[in-house]
Design a protein around this motif. Structure first.
Motif, short mmCIF file in Angstrom:
data_model
loop_
_atom_site.label_atom_id
_atom_site.label_comp_id
_atom_site.label_asym_id
_atom_site.label_seq_id
_atom_site.Cartn_x
_atom_site.Cartn_y
_atom_site.Cartn_z
N VAL A 109 38.52 -0.30 -7.10
CA VAL A 109 37.93 -1.98 -6.81
C VAL A 109 37.69 -1.80 -5.80
CG1 VAL A 109 39.88 -2.17 -7.31
CG2 VAL A 109 40.18 -1.40 -4.90
N GLY A 110 35.97 -2.82 -5.52
CA GLY A 110 35.09 -3.23 -4.67
C GLY A 110 34.59 -4.38 -5.15
N VAL A 111 33.86 -4.96 -4.74
CA VAL A 111 33.02 -6.52 -4.41
C VAL A 111 31.08 -5.10 -5.60
CG1 VAL A 111 33.75 -7.82 -3.73
CG2 VAL A 111 31.43 -6.55 -2.89
N ASN A 112 31.10 -6.09 -6.39
CA ASN A 112 29.85 -5.98 -6.58
C ASN A 112 28.37 -5.34 -5.53
OD1 ASN A 112 30.59 -5.98 -9.39
ND2 ASN A 112 29.78 -8.37 -9.81
N GLY A 113 27.78 -4.50 -5.99
CA GLY A 113 26.74 -4.25 -4.88
C GLY A 113 26.99 -3.37 -3.85
N VAL A 114 28.23 -3.36 -4.18
CA VAL A 114 28.89 -2.05 -2.99
C VAL A 114 28.34 -0.31 -3.48
CG1 VAL A 114 30.31 -3.45 -2.24
CG2 VAL A 114 31.11 -1.58 -4.34
N GLY A 115 28.15 -0.34 -4.53
CA GLY A 115 27.76 1.12 -4.91
C GLY A 115 29.20 1.87 -5.62
N LYS A 116 30.16 0.18 -6.27
CA LYS A 116 31.55 1.14 -6.81
C LYS A 116 31.35 2.48 -8.19
CE LYS A 116 33.24 -2.27 -8.74
NZ LYS A 116 33.45 -1.82 -9.40
N LEU A 229 33.86 0.43 -0.17
CA LEU A 229 32.93 -0.57 0.67
C LEU A 229 32.01 -0.25 0.54
CD1 LEU A 229 36.42 -1.37 3.27
CD2 LEU A 229 35.41 -2.74 1.72
N ASP A 230 30.81 -0.91 1.26
CA ASP A 230 29.01 -0.17 2.29
C ASP A 230 29.31 -0.41 3.50
OD1 ASP A 230 26.46 -1.35 2.67
OD2 ASP A 230 26.31 -1.90 1.01
N ALA A 231 29.09 0.51 4.27
CA ALA A 231 29.02 0.49 5.70
C ALA A 231 28.22 -0.18 6.11
CB ALA A 231 28.80 1.70 5.82
N VAL A 250 45.79 -0.90 -1.49
CA VAL A 250 45.48 -0.26 -1.60
C VAL A 250 45.52 0.79 -0.62
CG1 VAL A 250 42.53 0.95 -0.22
CG2 VAL A 250 43.18 -1.66 -1.39
N ASP A 251 45.21 2.32 -1.87
CA ASP A 251 45.62 3.74 -0.87
C ASP A 251 44.37 4.38 -0.53
OD1 ASP A 251 48.14 3.61 -1.92
OD2 ASP A 251 46.98 3.33 -4.32
N SER A 252 43.68 3.72 -1.08
CA SER A 252 42.67 5.23 -0.18
C SER A 252 41.38 4.25 0.24
CB SER A 252 42.36 6.69 -0.43
OG SER A 252 41.73 5.82 -2.16
N LEU A 253 40.11 4.83 0.90
CA LEU A 253 38.92 3.99 0.93
C LEU A 253 37.96 5.33 0.38
CD1 LEU A 253 39.83 2.52 4.10
CD2 LEU A 253 39.38 1.44 2.07
N ALA A 254 36.79 4.58 0.11
CA ALA A 254 35.12 5.34 0.13
C ALA A 254 34.31 4.54 0.58
CB ALA A 254 35.26 5.76 -1.76
N ILE A 255 33.46 4.71 1.38
CA ILE A 255 32.24 4.35 2.39
C ILE A 255 31.26 4.77 2.14
CG2 ILE A 255 31.77 3.64 4.98
CD1 ILE A 255 34.42 3.06 3.66
N THR A 256 30.11 3.52 1.34
CA THR A 256 29.13 4.40 0.89
C THR A 256 28.07 3.48 2.10
OG1 THR A 256 28.42 1.82 -0.34
CG2 THR A 256 29.25 3.65 -0.95
N PRO A 277 43.60 5.53 4.53
CA PRO A 277 42.67 6.63 4.97
C PRO A 277 41.47 6.37 4.37
CG PRO A 277 44.31 7.64 3.22
CD PRO A 277 44.64 5.85 4.14
N VAL A 278 40.32 7.05 5.15
CA VAL A 278 38.91 7.25 4.18
C VAL A 278 38.73 8.72 3.94
CG1 VAL A 278 36.74 7.53 4.59
CG2 VAL A 278 37.66 5.79 5.27
N LYS A 279 38.47 8.79 1.94
CA LYS A 279 39.04 9.85 1.54
C LYS A 279 37.45 10.24 1.34
CE LYS A 279 43.08 10.10 -1.09
NZ LYS A 279 43.71 10.73 -2.52
N PHE A 280 36.13 9.26 0.63
CA PHE A 280 34.51 9.86 0.53
C PHE A 280 34.02 8.72 1.53
CE2 PHE A 280 37.17 11.32 -2.87
CZ PHE A 280 37.16 12.00 -3.16
N VAL A 281 33.14 9.71 1.89
CA VAL A 281 31.09 8.63 2.50
C VAL A 281 30.32 9.25 1.90
CG1 VAL A 281 33.64 8.74 4.62
CG2 VAL A 281 31.46 10.25 4.24
N GLY A 282 29.70 8.03 1.54
CA GLY A 282 28.67 8.54 0.85
C GLY A 282 27.40 8.26 2.09
N ILE A 283 26.61 9.42 2.21
CA ILE A 283 25.79 9.53 3.01
C ILE A 283 24.21 9.84 2.26
CG2 ILE A 283 26.95 10.50 4.71
CD1 ILE A 283 25.95 13.33 4.18
N GLY A 284 24.11 9.01 1.38
CA GLY A 284 22.71 8.88 1.07
C GLY A 284 22.90 8.92 -0.66
N GLU A 285 21.16 9.25 -1.07
CA GLU A 285 21.62 8.77 -2.36
C GLU A 285 21.89 9.34 -3.92
OE1 GLU A 285 20.83 6.34 -3.82
OE2 GLU A 285 20.54 4.98 -1.47
#
Length: 310
Positions: A109-116, A229-231, A250-256, A277-285
């Protein structure tokens, strides 16, 4: 170089630039240093409540230990923030999901534009590289672009996708996706959901319907709701997290987009406030730029001792 160094470089530099002047020439923590630290933490979008909690803990430690030198400051900050991120250690191990549950069903889940949708594609690539059979469910049927984008990711990563025409019932897509996963012996099902939040009641009703149809096929599913979520949005990410938490568990987070912002502190603030908890982070394209979160390595990269002259 740590795997998170690129992702938090801007936050790291911003933080130490802000406290550098207050620290110069000092041998111990005083009010000026604490004021500069408060400003630096807030500027990273850690949030007021979390910032004050960290400062209170540091002040208590100074009083308890009677003396905390400047050379210990970074270690103290790391310790305090590391404890805030320790929500669920199991969630940040090298095996992010409980693959004994097969298929393991994840609602994203997540709003449009966050990189879901991009996060789903990169996660599919990561899981396939680990030898897992993955199926994507294109249940965001309100945007044709979302289905098209997920289809491209399915082709790029070589995984199966289940989809229906635009405007179809999202729950129907979810049902078909999970049914296909069972029939094909898939390990994981990643279901993309509509990225809108203008009406929490509609969102809650839709997700409840999706849950109910999934349970007709997998009685204990879905096993996880992952919020993307978009950092770079800073405090807006806080607002989105709270709104989704009101609408569904909400069970986990992915931060882009962590690499493109000096607001990396938002990760800490959201985990502290939501206890998720955060499970994943996006650090590039790149397709490999979605990383499994490691709180110790993240904090070490965020506050590197070599970046401060003490």
């Amino acid at each position: 170089m740590g795997i998170f160094d690129k992702g938090v470089q801007k936050t790291n530099l911003n933080f130490f630039q802000r406290i550098g002047r207050a620290i110069t020439g000092k041998s111990r923590i005083d009010d000026d240093v604490l004021d500069a630290l408060e400003e630096a933490l807030l500027s990273s979008d850690m949030g007021v409540e979390t910032t004050l909690k960290i400062l209170d803990n540091i002040q208590d430690r100074v009083e308890r230990d009677k003396y905390v030198g400047m050379d210990e400051l970074v270690d103290v900050i790391r310790d305090e923030i590391g404890q805030l991120l320790e929500v669920d250690e199991q969630a940040t191990t090298q095996e992010p999901f409980d693959f004994s549950k097969k298929p393991y069903v994840i609602l994203v889940v997540g709003v449009n534009g966050v990189g879901k949708t991009t996060t789903i594609g990169k996660l599919a690539a990561m899981l396939k590289a680990r030898g897992k059979k993955v199926i994507l469910g294109a249940a965001d049927t309100f945007r044709a672009a979302a289905v098209e984008q997920l289809t491209i990711w399915a082709e790029r990563t070589g995984v199966d996708i289940v989809k229906q025409p635009m405007g179809a019932d999202p729950a129907s897509v979810a049902y078909d996706s999970v049914s296909a996963a069972v029939a094909r012996g898939a390990d994981v099902v990643l279901i993309d959901t509509a990225g809108r939040l203008h009406n929490r009641v509609d969102l809650m009703n839709e997700l409840t319907k999706i849950r109910n149809v999934i349970r007709k096929v997998v009685p204990d599913g879905p096993h996880e709701v992952m919020l993307v979520l978009d950092a770079s949005t800073g405090q807006n990410a806080f607002v989105q997290a709270k709104e989704f938490a009101r609408a569904t568990s909400v069970d986990s987070l992915a931060i882009t987009k962590l690499d493109g912002t000096a607001k990396g502190g938002v990760v800490i603030g959201i985990v502290d406030q939501m206890k998720v908890p955060v499970k994943f982070v996006g650090i590039g394209e790149g397709i490999d730029d979605l990383k499994l979160f490691d709180r110790k390595e993240f904090v070490s990269s965020l506050f590197r001792k070599e970046d401060i002259d003490v």
